[in-house]
Design a protein around this motif. Structure first.
Motif, PDB file in Angstrom:
ATOM      1  N   LYS A 276       0.625  -1.182  -0.163  1.00  0.00           N
ATOM      2  CA  LYS A 276      -0.078  -0.052  -0.068  1.00  0.00           C
ATOM      3  C   LYS A 276       0.866   1.293   0.023  1.00  0.00           C
ATOM      4  O   LYS A 276       1.954   1.373   0.590  1.00  0.00           O
ATOM      5  CB  LYS A 276      -0.811   0.037   1.173  1.00  0.00           C
ATOM      6  CG  LYS A 276      -1.960   1.217   1.361  1.00  0.00           C
ATOM      7  CD  LYS A 276      -2.899   0.781   2.189  1.00  0.00           C
ATOM      8  CE  LYS A 276      -3.821   1.877   2.540  1.00  0.00           C
ATOM      9  NZ  LYS A 276      -4.021   3.009   1.360  1.00  0.00           N
TER      10      LYS A 276
ATOM     11  N   TRP B 267      -0.931   7.439  -0.971  1.00  0.00           N
ATOM     12  CA  TRP B 267      -1.616   8.467  -1.912  1.00  0.00           C
ATOM     13  C   TRP B 267      -2.993   7.649  -2.550  1.00  0.00           C
ATOM     14  O   TRP B 267      -3.081   6.213  -2.499  1.00  0.00           O
ATOM     15  CB  TRP B 267      -0.939   9.083  -2.942  1.00  0.00           C
ATOM     16  CG  TRP B 267      -0.080   7.939  -4.027  1.00  0.00           C
ATOM     17  CD1 TRP B 267      -0.683   7.261  -4.866  1.00  0.00           C
ATOM     18  CD2 TRP B 267       1.282   7.685  -3.760  1.00  0.00           C
ATOM     19  NE1 TRP B 267       0.300   6.599  -5.596  1.00  0.00           N
ATOM     20  CE2 TRP B 267       1.540   6.509  -4.757  1.00  0.00           C
ATOM     21  CE3 TRP B 267       2.431   8.023  -2.806  1.00  0.00           C
ATOM     22  CZ2 TRP B 267       2.832   6.212  -4.903  1.00  0.00           C
ATOM     23  CZ3 TRP B 267       3.462   7.413  -3.088  1.00  0.00           C
ATOM     24  CH2 TRP B 267       3.594   6.382  -4.170  1.00  0.00           C
ATOM     25  N   SER B 268      -3.933   8.647  -2.948  1.00  0.00           N
ATOM     26  CA  SER B 268      -5.113   8.014  -3.417  1.00  0.00           C
ATOM     27  C   SER B 268      -4.870   7.730  -4.875  1.00  0.00           C
ATOM     28  O   SER B 268      -3.818   7.952  -5.608  1.00  0.00           O
ATOM     29  CB  SER B 268      -6.468   8.878  -2.851  1.00  0.00           C
ATOM     30  OG  SER B 268      -6.010  10.174  -3.822  1.00  0.00           O
TER      31      SER B 268
ATOM     32  N   ASP C 151      -4.386   4.934  -7.355  1.00  0.00           N
ATOM     33  CA  ASP C 151      -3.786   3.488  -7.454  1.00  0.00           C
ATOM     34  C   ASP C 151      -2.829   3.387  -6.399  1.00  0.00           C
ATOM     35  O   ASP C 151      -1.673   3.529  -6.522  1.00  0.00           O
ATOM     36  CB  ASP C 151      -3.210   3.423  -8.826  1.00  0.00           C
ATOM     37  CG  ASP C 151      -3.025   2.098  -8.982  1.00  0.00           C
ATOM     38  OD1 ASP C 151      -3.361   1.085  -8.415  1.00  0.00           O
ATOM     39  OD2 ASP C 151      -2.287   1.578  -9.860  1.00  0.00           O
ATOM     40  N   PRO C 152      -3.539   3.144  -5.143  1.00  0.00           N
ATOM     41  CA  PRO C 152      -2.564   3.222  -3.989  1.00  0.00           C
ATOM     42  C   PRO C 152      -2.071   1.912  -3.649  1.00  0.00           C
ATOM     43  O   PRO C 152      -1.877   1.416  -2.436  1.00  0.00           O
ATOM     44  CB  PRO C 152      -3.426   3.512  -2.725  1.00  0.00           C
ATOM     45  CG  PRO C 152      -4.770   2.793  -3.491  1.00  0.00           C
ATOM     46  CD  PRO C 152      -4.894   3.043  -4.684  1.00  0.00           C
TER      47      PRO C 152
END
Length: 86
Positions: free
Chosen positions: A45, A48-49, A51-52
């Motif tokens: 993971k 950031w948002s 494609d995290p």
């Protein structure tokens, strides 16, 4: 034993010659433990948002070149956004 910064230098110089275990070491350092550790894939993971996640795959002990490049881009993004370095 190679340090994370040594591995990253090697990744930049030759993204096609990276061992999967070395790429895992770098990803563990930057992204923490992977969500999946069984099988040939590991999913990490990112903070950031969009494609995290970073998905890497073991290909007979080697890392896939395009995935090494994706990890390098993710690390560069983290360094820019969060001031993190190896």
């Amino acid at each position: 034993m190679s340090t994370v910064s040594d591995i990253i230098t090697a990744m930049r110089n030759n993204p096609g010659g990276v061992r999967f275990n070395d790429l895992c070491k770098v990803c563990d350092h930057y992204f923490g433990q992977s969500r999946q550790t069984s099988g040939s894939h590991r999913v990490y993971k990112t903070p950031w948002s969009g494609d995290p996640r970073v998905n890497i795959q073991n290909d007979k002990g080697r890392a896939k070149t395009y995935q090494v490049k994706q990890v390098l881009r993710a690390i560069e993004r983290m360094e820019v956004e969060h001031g993190t370095q190896a």
